[in-house]
Design a protein around this motif. Structure first.
Motif, mmCIF file in Angstrom:
data_model
loop_
_atom_site.group_PDB
_atom_site.id
_atom_site.type_symbol
_atom_site.label_atom_id
_atom_site.label_comp_id
_atom_site.label_asym_id
_atom_site.label_seq_id
_atom_site.Cartn_x
_atom_site.Cartn_y
_atom_site.Cartn_z
ATOM 1 N N ALA A 58 -1.388 0.069 4.003
ATOM 2 C CA ALA A 58 -0.050 -0.319 3.828
ATOM 3 C C ALA A 58 0.887 0.110 5.301
ATOM 4 O O ALA A 58 1.627 -1.009 5.743
ATOM 5 C CB ALA A 58 0.790 0.293 2.748
ATOM 6 N N ALA A 62 2.371 -2.710 7.864
ATOM 7 C CA ALA A 62 3.798 -2.680 7.950
ATOM 8 C C ALA A 62 4.263 -2.593 9.689
ATOM 9 O O ALA A 62 5.206 -2.921 10.119
ATOM 10 C CB ALA A 62 4.305 -1.666 7.410
ATOM 11 N N ASN A 66 6.641 -9.354 11.319
ATOM 12 C CA ASN A 66 6.280 -10.291 10.224
ATOM 13 C C ASN A 66 5.638 -11.647 10.647
ATOM 14 O O ASN A 66 4.739 -11.953 9.929
ATOM 15 C CB ASN A 66 7.751 -10.554 9.462
ATOM 16 C CG ASN A 66 8.205 -9.501 8.658
ATOM 17 O OD1 ASN A 66 7.170 -8.576 8.486
ATOM 18 N ND2 ASN A 66 9.518 -9.515 8.433
ATOM 19 N N ILE A 78 3.375 -11.039 7.599
ATOM 20 C CA ILE A 78 4.405 -11.331 6.453
ATOM 21 C C ILE A 78 3.697 -11.547 5.057
ATOM 22 O O ILE A 78 4.061 -10.891 3.864
ATOM 23 C CB ILE A 78 5.436 -12.434 6.560
ATOM 24 C CG1 ILE A 78 6.600 -12.361 5.447
ATOM 25 C CG2 ILE A 78 4.725 -13.531 6.504
ATOM 26 C CD1 ILE A 78 7.481 -11.161 5.520
ATOM 27 N N ILE A 79 2.619 -12.411 4.879
ATOM 28 C CA ILE A 79 1.770 -12.657 3.723
ATOM 29 C C ILE A 79 1.078 -11.270 3.150
ATOM 30 O O ILE A 79 1.281 -10.837 1.914
ATOM 31 C CB ILE A 79 0.722 -13.474 3.995
ATOM 32 C CG1 ILE A 79 1.283 -14.786 4.442
ATOM 33 C CG2 ILE A 79 -0.406 -13.689 3.032
ATOM 34 C CD1 ILE A 79 0.093 -15.908 4.718
ATOM 35 N N LYS A 81 2.051 -8.160 3.731
ATOM 36 C CA LYS A 81 3.116 -7.136 3.583
ATOM 37 C C LYS A 81 3.765 -7.568 1.983
ATOM 38 O O LYS A 81 4.290 -6.512 1.571
ATOM 39 C CB LYS A 81 4.532 -7.266 4.339
ATOM 40 C CG LYS A 81 4.083 -6.741 5.712
ATOM 41 C CD LYS A 81 5.099 -6.920 6.696
ATOM 42 C CE LYS A 81 4.822 -6.324 7.930
ATOM 43 N NZ LYS A 81 6.154 -6.393 8.948
ATOM 44 N N HIS A 82 3.718 -8.614 1.495
ATOM 45 C CA HIS A 82 3.772 -9.015 0.201
ATOM 46 C C HIS A 82 2.790 -8.844 -0.829
ATOM 47 O O HIS A 82 2.849 -9.535 -1.986
ATOM 48 C CB HIS A 82 4.599 -10.482 -0.048
ATOM 49 C CG HIS A 82 5.835 -10.357 0.706
ATOM 50 N ND1 HIS A 82 6.347 -10.374 2.142
ATOM 51 C CD2 HIS A 82 6.864 -10.368 0.052
ATOM 52 C CE1 HIS A 82 7.424 -10.292 2.392
ATOM 53 N NE2 HIS A 82 8.092 -9.942 0.939
ATOM 54 N N MET A 83 1.432 -8.252 -0.394
ATOM 55 C CA MET A 83 0.254 -8.045 -1.396
ATOM 56 C C MET A 83 0.946 -7.151 -2.580
ATOM 57 O O MET A 83 1.577 -6.471 -2.344
ATOM 58 C CB MET A 83 -0.887 -7.542 -0.717
ATOM 59 C CG MET A 83 -1.644 -8.576 0.129
ATOM 60 S SD MET A 83 -2.944 -7.847 0.502
ATOM 61 C CE MET A 83 -2.733 -6.139 1.263
ATOM 62 N N GLY A 84 0.334 -7.376 -3.728
ATOM 63 C CA GLY A 84 0.397 -6.506 -4.681
ATOM 64 C C GLY A 84 -0.448 -5.524 -4.550
ATOM 65 O O GLY A 84 -1.295 -5.168 -3.792
#
Length: 200
Positions: A58, A62, A66, A78-79, A81-84
């Motif tokens: 992570a 980061a 982005n 950016i994709i 960074k938005h992973m679950g």
């Protein structure tokens, strides 16, 4: 001068590739095929890959801007960074498997090369008026960054990189390499000595 121009866009690309990447092979290399049974789940928990954690993955993701230009997979940071949490866990396991197998997935090794015009050139019909920029997968870059951090923590304190290494080092780059070169030349000139450069 028209007879010196390439006849098609494809010929132009071939000329650029031959000039900037001489001797590169166009044939597809033999790939090793892996099956899901090559790495058991319990192997992913061995100490040798304990440095790859969800938190490190992570943090590495980061650290990228982005909307940095993506590689052939078109996945921008950016994709990622938005992973679950589940996707992050799976990606961490994939990275561990890569280290255990000594294997990088073929799609991560592919890159997109873009030729950028160099500033101040008088003639852009010349191949050397362009600079190749390589865009590779951020999944691969994430794994690379985690490995570099691991080396920084474990290997380089006792076996530091040479001060003359300017690539892949924080705070170093093309500018510091050029500055170092100019310094050596100016020092030799000021002391009425010779400076010999070998460029590979």
């Amino acid at each position: 001068e028209g007879e010196n121009l390439t006849p098609t866009p494809e010929a132009t690309v071939d000329l650029l590739l031959d000039e900037h990447f001489p001797g590169s092979l166009r044939e597809e290399a033999q790939q090793r095929n892996f099956s899901p049974t090559d790495v058991r789940n319990d192997e992913l928990d061995q100490p040798e890959v304990s440095f790859i954690t969800n938190s490190k993955v992570a943090t590495a993701i980061a650290s990228f801007g982005n909307f940095k230009a993506a590689g052939p997979d078109e996945i921008q940071p950016i994709i990622l960074k938005h992973m679950g949490g589940k996707a992050l866990y799976r990606l961490t396991r994939i990275f561990k498997a890569c280290i255990i197998l000594g294997y990088v997935p073929k799609c991560w090794r592919e890159a997109k090369v873009i030729f950028i015009p160099k500033e101040g050139k008088k003639d852009y019909s010349q191949v050397r008026s362009f600079r190749p920029i390589t865009l590779s997968s951020f999944l691969h870059k994430t794994l690379e960054r985690i490995i570099v951090w691991f080396l920084d923590e474990t290997v380089f304190p006792d076996n530091p990189i040479s001060d003359r290494q300017h690539a892949f080092r924080k705070g170093y780059g093309t500018e510091t390499a050029l500055s170092s070169l100019v310094y050596e030349v100016e020092k030799a000139l000021s002391e009425n000595m010779y400076a010999l450069g070998v460029f590979l």
